[in-house]
Design a protein around this motif. Structure first.
Motif, PDB file in Angstrom:
ATOM      1  N   ARG A   3       0.914  -1.037   0.276  1.00  0.00           N
ATOM      2  CA  ARG A   3       0.029  -0.027  -0.002  1.00  0.00           C
ATOM      3  C   ARG A   3       0.676   1.092   0.171  1.00  0.00           C
ATOM      4  NH1 ARG A   3      -3.407   2.888   4.339  1.00  0.00           N
ATOM      5  NH2 ARG A   3      -5.093   3.808   3.070  1.00  0.00           N
ATOM      6  N   HIS A   4       0.740   2.016  -1.218  1.00  0.00           N
ATOM      7  CA  HIS A   4       1.492   3.349  -1.278  1.00  0.00           C
ATOM      8  C   HIS A   4       0.780   4.552  -1.339  1.00  0.00           C
ATOM      9  CE1 HIS A   4       4.744   0.624  -2.169  1.00  0.00           C
ATOM     10  NE2 HIS A   4       3.938  -0.104  -3.072  1.00  0.00           N
ATOM     11  N   THR A   5       0.882   5.564  -0.703  1.00  0.00           N
ATOM     12  CA  THR A   5       0.406   6.841  -0.584  1.00  0.00           C
ATOM     13  C   THR A   5       0.326   7.276  -2.093  1.00  0.00           C
ATOM     14  OG1 THR A   5       0.464   7.184   1.767  1.00  0.00           O
ATOM     15  CG2 THR A   5      -0.411   9.062   0.465  1.00  0.00           C
ATOM     16  N   ASN A  16      -4.430   5.769  -2.175  1.00  0.00           N
ATOM     17  CA  ASN A  16      -3.338   4.907  -2.326  1.00  0.00           C
ATOM     18  C   ASN A  16      -3.490   3.942  -3.369  1.00  0.00           C
ATOM     19  OD1 ASN A  16      -4.829   2.330  -1.174  1.00  0.00           O
ATOM     20  ND2 ASN A  16      -5.891   3.654   0.130  1.00  0.00           N
ATOM     21  N   SER A  85       6.287   7.427  -4.294  1.00  0.00           N
ATOM     22  CA  SER A  85       5.677   6.763  -3.264  1.00  0.00           C
ATOM     23  C   SER A  85       6.167   5.509  -2.984  1.00  0.00           C
ATOM     24  CB  SER A  85       4.045   6.741  -2.930  1.00  0.00           C
ATOM     25  OG  SER A  85       3.672   6.160  -4.284  1.00  0.00           O
TER      26      SER A  85
END
Length: 108
Positions: A3-5, A16, A85
């Protein structure tokens, strides 16, 4: 699951993107600024929710293209946001590893 912003102007920091190894797909959830992220209990659902079964995305480039089309921004801006990110070892901008899933954590 990774999970990446997703840092894009006009969109909540809860937005995300990432890899879901259980379904072998890339996903994204974007909330517009001024909304209450969550999707339940009185909170707003994402304005854009790219997940199965509606979307079964297996390339990051395709995920980025869907986001760019929805937001009406340049594909390069979304790819740049991915790169800003992303903490993984693989390329963001395409290439032979673009389809590879996230690596397992070292302690798994």
């Amino acid at each position: 699951m990774s999970r990446h912003t997703l840092y894009l102007d006009g969109w909540q920091r809860e937005s995300n993107w990432g890899w879901d190894p259980g379904q072998s797909v890339w996903y994204a959830q974007l909330w517009a600024e001024g909304t209450e992220p969550g999707g339940n209990d009185g909170h707003d659902a994402p304005a854009l929710w790219l997940t199965p079964p509606s979307y079964e995305i297996q390339l990051r480039q395709v995920l980025a293209a869907h986001i760019a089309d929805f937001l009406d921004i340049a594909l390069e801006r979304v790819l740049q946001a991915f790169a800003e990110s992303y903490e993984g070892p693989w390329q963001i901008y395409g290439g032979e590893n673009d389809y590879e899933p996230e690596p397992p954590l070292a302690n798994q």
